[in-house]
Scaffold this motif. Structure first.
Motif, PDB file in Angstrom:
ATOM      1  N   GLY A  60       0.790  -1.220   0.000  1.00 54.01           N
ATOM      2  CA  GLY A  60       0.000   0.000   0.000  1.00 54.01           C
ATOM      3  C   GLY A  60       0.826   1.276   0.000  1.00 54.01           C
ATOM      4  O   GLY A  60       0.281   2.377  -0.058  1.00 54.01           O
ATOM      5  N   LEU A  61       2.131   1.147   0.077  1.00 49.07           N
ATOM      6  CA  LEU A  61       3.008   2.314   0.088  1.00 49.07           C
ATOM      7  C   LEU A  61       3.042   2.918  -1.313  1.00 49.07           C
ATOM      8  O   LEU A  61       3.572   2.322  -2.244  1.00 49.07           O
ATOM      9  CB  LEU A  61       4.403   1.892   0.543  1.00 49.07           C
ATOM     10  CG  LEU A  61       5.331   2.956   1.075  1.00 49.07           C
ATOM     11  CD1 LEU A  61       4.734   3.671   2.275  1.00 49.07           C
ATOM     12  CD2 LEU A  61       6.662   2.336   1.481  1.00 49.07           C
ATOM     13  N   ARG A  62       2.439   4.112  -1.438  1.00 50.20           N
ATOM     14  CA  ARG A  62       2.296   4.735  -2.763  1.00 50.20           C
ATOM     15  C   ARG A  62       3.613   5.206  -3.354  1.00 50.20           C
ATOM     16  O   ARG A  62       3.813   5.152  -4.563  1.00 50.20           O
ATOM     17  CB  ARG A  62       1.318   5.898  -2.700  1.00 50.20           C
ATOM     18  CG  ARG A  62      -0.113   5.440  -2.501  1.00 50.20           C
ATOM     19  CD  ARG A  62      -1.029   6.609  -2.444  1.00 50.20           C
ATOM     20  NE  ARG A  62      -0.810   7.246  -1.142  1.00 50.20           N
ATOM     21  CZ  ARG A  62      -1.455   8.272  -0.679  1.00 50.20           C
ATOM     22  NH1 ARG A  62      -2.349   8.860  -1.419  1.00 50.20           N
ATOM     23  NH2 ARG A  62      -1.203   8.766   0.512  1.00 50.20           N
ATOM     24  N   VAL A  63       4.506   5.717  -2.508  1.00 51.59           N
ATOM     25  CA  VAL A  63       5.796   6.214  -2.989  1.00 51.59           C
ATOM     26  C   VAL A  63       6.891   5.403  -2.292  1.00 51.59           C
ATOM     27  O   VAL A  63       7.313   5.743  -1.191  1.00 51.59           O
ATOM     28  CB  VAL A  63       5.958   7.727  -2.679  1.00 51.59           C
ATOM     29  CG1 VAL A  63       7.281   8.243  -3.225  1.00 51.59           C
ATOM     30  CG2 VAL A  63       4.787   8.528  -3.232  1.00 51.59           C
ATOM     31  N   PRO A  64       7.333   4.334  -2.932  1.00 50.53           N
ATOM     32  CA  PRO A  64       8.323   3.460  -2.285  1.00 50.53           C
ATOM     33  C   PRO A  64       9.578   4.197  -1.817  1.00 50.53           C
ATOM     34  O   PRO A  64      10.155   3.842  -0.802  1.00 50.53           O
ATOM     35  CB  PRO A  64       8.657   2.432  -3.365  1.00 50.53           C
ATOM     36  CG  PRO A  64       7.453   2.408  -4.252  1.00 50.53           C
ATOM     37  CD  PRO A  64       6.927   3.824  -4.242  1.00 50.53           C
ATOM     38  N   ALA A  65       9.993   5.235  -2.524  1.00 48.96           N
ATOM     39  CA  ALA A  65      11.200   5.964  -2.146  1.00 48.96           C
ATOM     40  C   ALA A  65      11.027   6.713  -0.831  1.00 48.96           C
ATOM     41  O   ALA A  65      11.994   7.089  -0.190  1.00 48.96           O
ATOM     42  CB  ALA A  65      11.593   6.940  -3.257  1.00 48.96           C
ATOM     43  N   ALA A  66       9.787   6.914  -0.392  1.00 51.21           N
ATOM     44  CA  ALA A  66       9.517   7.649   0.848  1.00 51.21           C
ATOM     45  C   ALA A  66       9.469   6.731   2.063  1.00 51.21           C
ATOM     46  O   ALA A  66       8.974   7.118   3.116  1.00 51.21           O
ATOM     47  CB  ALA A  66       8.202   8.412   0.706  1.00 51.21           C
ATOM     48  N   VAL A  67       9.981   5.524   1.927  1.00 56.91           N
ATOM     49  CA  VAL A  67       9.913   4.549   3.008  1.00 56.91           C
ATOM     50  C   VAL A  67      10.606   5.041   4.275  1.00 56.91           C
ATOM     51  O   VAL A  67      10.178   4.736   5.387  1.00 56.91           O
ATOM     52  CB  VAL A  67      10.457   3.166   2.566  1.00 56.91           C
ATOM     53  CG1 VAL A  67      11.954   3.207   2.358  1.00 56.91           C
ATOM     54  CG2 VAL A  67      10.065   2.092   3.567  1.00 56.91           C
ATOM     55  N   GLY A  68      11.647   5.835   4.151  1.00 63.27           N
ATOM     56  CA  GLY A  68      12.351   6.352   5.328  1.00 63.27           C
ATOM     57  C   GLY A  68      11.428   7.187   6.204  1.00 63.27           C
ATOM     58  O   GLY A  68      11.378   7.015   7.429  1.00 63.27           O
TER      59      GLY A  68
END
Length: 180
Positions: free
Chosen positions: A69-77
């Motif tokens: 469900g994470l829309r922006v994988p790069a924003a995982v931090g």
């Protein structure tokens, strides 16, 4: 990190996609990259090693559960940091509830009639003063009596966590003035 493009350039987006697809090496790299931050957040909430470890593990578990469900994988931090803060606040609240309460004052049976009468009069003054407070203060002070920590109060009152203490102080000051 200066802006959101740095995370894209450092391969976080690719690592997330690979980890989502079951790549163990990508997952290990994510854990290596962000675990220190998660530990720092948990310890920053005053948690001991065991509780901080639980927060870190739970945060990673939440990522596994919500990875798709994470829309922006790069924003995982940022997602991990936010989740760790929420988990840390929850654990800190639970730990605060587990602290034994102070012993209750002497029971009415141990006091003389004059002391009981004075205590009842004071209680009546406090109740009347509480009723005279603005509704927001009434609600906050009632919640303070029930809730163990500011994180719960902030959530219940829908105010920033940093506003709970100053708002509580203002409400108590008003209550003291009303009691006289």
């Amino acid at each position: 990190m200066q802006d959101g493009t740095d995370e894209l350039q450092d391969g976080t987006d690719e690592l997330m996609v690979r980890a989502r697809d079951g790549d163990g090496a990508a997952w290990a790299r994510l854990v290596e990259r962000y675990s220190g931050m998660l530990w720092a957040i948990a310890r920053g909430h005053g948690l001991n090693d065991a509780d901080a470890g639980d927060v870190v593990q739970t945060t990673w578990l939440r990522l596994v559960e919500g990875m798709d469900g994470l829309r922006v994988p790069a924003a995982v931090g940022g997602w991990l940091a936010t989740t760790a803060r929420h988990e840390s606040a929850s654990v800190a609240c639970r730990r605060a509830r587990d602290v034994p309460a102070e012993p209750a004052p002497a029971a009415a049976a141990d006091r003389g009639p004059a002391e009981v009468t004075i205590a009842r009069e004071h209680l009546g003054q406090v109740a009347a003063a509480l009723q005279a407070l603005p509704r927001r203060c009434q609600m906050l002070l009632r919640l303070v009596a029930q809730a163990a920590c500011y994180a719960e109060l902030a959530a219940a009152l829908q105010i920033p966590l940093g506003s709970v203490g100053p708002t509580r102080a203002r409400c108590l000051a008003t209550l003291r003035r009303l009691i006289g």
